[in-house]
Design a protein around this motif. Structure first.
Motif, PDB file in Angstrom:
ATOM      1  N   LEU A 185       0.842  -1.190   0.000  1.00 14.63           N
ATOM      2  CA  LEU A 185       0.000   0.000   0.000  1.00 14.63           C
ATOM      3  C   LEU A 185       0.879   1.242   0.000  1.00 14.63           C
ATOM      4  N   HIS A 186       0.332   2.337  -0.492  1.00 15.57           N
ATOM      5  CA  HIS A 186       1.070   3.599  -0.551  1.00 15.57           C
ATOM      6  C   HIS A 186       0.269   4.707   0.117  1.00 15.57           C
ATOM      7  N   ALA A 187       0.999   5.613   0.719  1.00 13.95           N
ATOM      8  CA  ALA A 187       0.391   6.823   1.270  1.00 13.95           C
ATOM      9  C   ALA A 187       0.523   7.915   0.210  1.00 13.95           C
ATOM     10  N   ILE A 188       0.200   9.132   0.594  1.00 13.68           N
ATOM     11  CA  ILE A 188       0.368  10.296  -0.276  1.00 13.68           C
ATOM     12  C   ILE A 188       1.435  11.184   0.341  1.00 13.68           C
ATOM     13  N   CYS A 189       2.408  11.588  -0.471  1.00 12.91           N
ATOM     14  CA  CYS A 189       3.504  12.424   0.013  1.00 12.91           C
ATOM     15  C   CYS A 189       2.964  13.769   0.502  1.00 12.91           C
ATOM     16  N   VAL A 190       3.330  14.131   1.736  1.00 11.62           N
ATOM     17  CA  VAL A 190       2.853  15.390   2.306  1.00 11.62           C
ATOM     18  C   VAL A 190       3.534  16.602   1.679  1.00 11.62           C
ATOM     19  N   LYS A 191       4.635  16.396   0.971  1.00 12.34           N
ATOM     20  CA  LYS A 191       5.367  17.507   0.355  1.00 12.34           C
ATOM     21  C   LYS A 191       4.874  17.827  -1.055  1.00 12.34           C
ATOM     22  N   CYS A 192       4.608  16.775  -1.870  1.00 12.28           N
ATOM     23  CA  CYS A 192       4.294  17.024  -3.287  1.00 12.28           C
ATOM     24  C   CYS A 192       3.000  16.384  -3.769  1.00 12.28           C
ATOM     25  N   GLY A 193       2.417  15.463  -2.984  1.00  9.42           N
ATOM     26  CA  GLY A 193       1.160  14.837  -3.377  1.00  9.42           C
ATOM     27  C   GLY A 193       1.303  13.586  -4.224  1.00  9.42           C
ATOM     28  N   ASN A 194       2.520  13.153  -4.515  1.00 12.65           N
ATOM     29  CA  ASN A 194       2.731  11.916  -5.275  1.00 12.65           C
ATOM     30  C   ASN A 194       2.577  10.703  -4.361  1.00 12.65           C
ATOM     31  N   ILE A 195       2.672   9.526  -4.947  1.00 12.16           N
ATOM     32  CA  ILE A 195       2.618   8.286  -4.184  1.00 12.16           C
ATOM     33  C   ILE A 195       3.817   8.244  -3.230  1.00 12.16           C
ATOM     34  N   ALA A 196       3.548   7.912  -1.970  1.00  6.43           N
ATOM     35  CA  ALA A 196       4.602   7.860  -0.958  1.00  6.43           C
ATOM     36  C   ALA A 196       4.795   6.435  -0.475  1.00  6.43           C
ATOM     37  N   ASN A 197       6.054   6.007  -0.386  1.00  6.47           N
ATOM     38  CA  ASN A 197       6.328   4.697   0.192  1.00  6.47           C
ATOM     39  C   ASN A 197       7.463   4.747   1.217  1.00  6.47           C
ATOM     40  N   TYR A 198       7.813   5.944   1.674  1.00  8.96           N
ATOM     41  CA  TYR A 198       8.829   6.114   2.715  1.00  8.96           C
ATOM     42  C   TYR A 198       8.201   6.758   3.947  1.00  8.96           C
ATOM     43  N   SER A 199       8.703   6.364   5.118  1.00  8.21           N
ATOM     44  CA  SER A 199       8.278   6.948   6.388  1.00  8.21           C
ATOM     45  C   SER A 199       9.368   7.908   6.853  1.00  8.21           C
ATOM     46  N   TYR A 200       9.128   9.186   6.681  1.00  8.99           N
ATOM     47  CA  TYR A 200      10.116  10.207   7.051  1.00  8.99           C
ATOM     48  C   TYR A 200       9.955  10.541   8.530  1.00  8.99           C
ATOM     49  N   ARG A 201      11.041  10.431   9.285  1.00  7.43           N
ATOM     50  CA  ARG A 201      11.004  10.749  10.715  1.00  7.43           C
ATOM     51  C   ARG A 201      11.327  12.227  10.884  1.00  7.43           C
ATOM     52  N   LYS A 202      10.422  12.955  11.529  1.00  5.50           N
ATOM     53  CA  LYS A 202      10.575  14.394  11.723  1.00  5.50           C
ATOM     54  C   LYS A 202      11.362  14.745  12.980  1.00  5.50           C
TER      55      LYS A 202
END
Length: 191
Positions: A145-162
């Protein structure tokens, strides 16, 4: 979709994996599949790692607050003890379990049990996480499954730690993580 024809009459088991980044809907999909099985009056046992108490100590809860009752455990071998008579086993946050989990899943499937496993396929550094790659290798079905990138709106498959923290295991939600696509995730490394 996931049922194999069985002409011999014996029950056949298999392993299904639901994987992806944070906020991709893994737990939501696991809960959906498990609720469908319950509607079919099959015996279901659901497990989660005891360390995951983010939303609830007992229930598996998605980020959308959809929930289903589970049993928290601290050792994958306990699944074998508690899975007697089950038709279906659900396991959430599989990346947090010990290295015995792939063999546990294999044994359950071999004994005719449908095993549905959900977890992160990569950690915050973009590397395979815990036992997930080993379970995926043994799986009969894998759903990424894929999320939506919070930066650009494309398909996201990475979990960025803030939050700056080098520990591989750090429980959190939107306060600590956000989904990012490959390009936006890699921007952090170029800074």
């Amino acid at each position: 979709m996931f049922i194999e024809p069985n002409l011999s009459g014996e029950r056949r088991g298999w392993i299904e994996v639901i994987c992806g980044s944070m906020f991709s809907g893994k737990t939501e999909e696991l809960i959906r599949r498990l609720k469908r099985v319950k509607f079919a009056n099959l015996k279901v046992e659901i497990f989660k790692p005891a360390i995951d108490t983010r939303y609830d100590e007992l229930n598996i809860v998605s980020h959308d607050t959809n929930a289903i009752h589970s049993t928290p455990i601290d050792n994958s071998q306990k699944i074998l003890l508690m899975a007697q008579d089950a038709d279906v086993i659900g396991i959430d946050e599989a990346q947090f379990f010990d290295d015995g989990l792939p063999d546990v899943c294999d044994k359950l499937a071999y004994h005719g049990i449908r095993v549905i496993v959900a977890g992160l396929d990569m950690d915050f550094t973009g590397k395979p996480f815990g036992q997930m790659p080993f379970i995926m290798a043994k799986a009969d079905y894998v759903t990424k499954l894929h999320a939506i990138c919070v930066k650009c709106g494309n398909i996201a498959n990475y979990s960025y730690r803030k939050i700056p923290d080098d520990d591989q295991v750090m429980l959190g939600a939107m306060d600590a993580y956000e989904p990012r696509c490959r390009v936006c995730y890699n921007e952090k490394k170029e800074l």
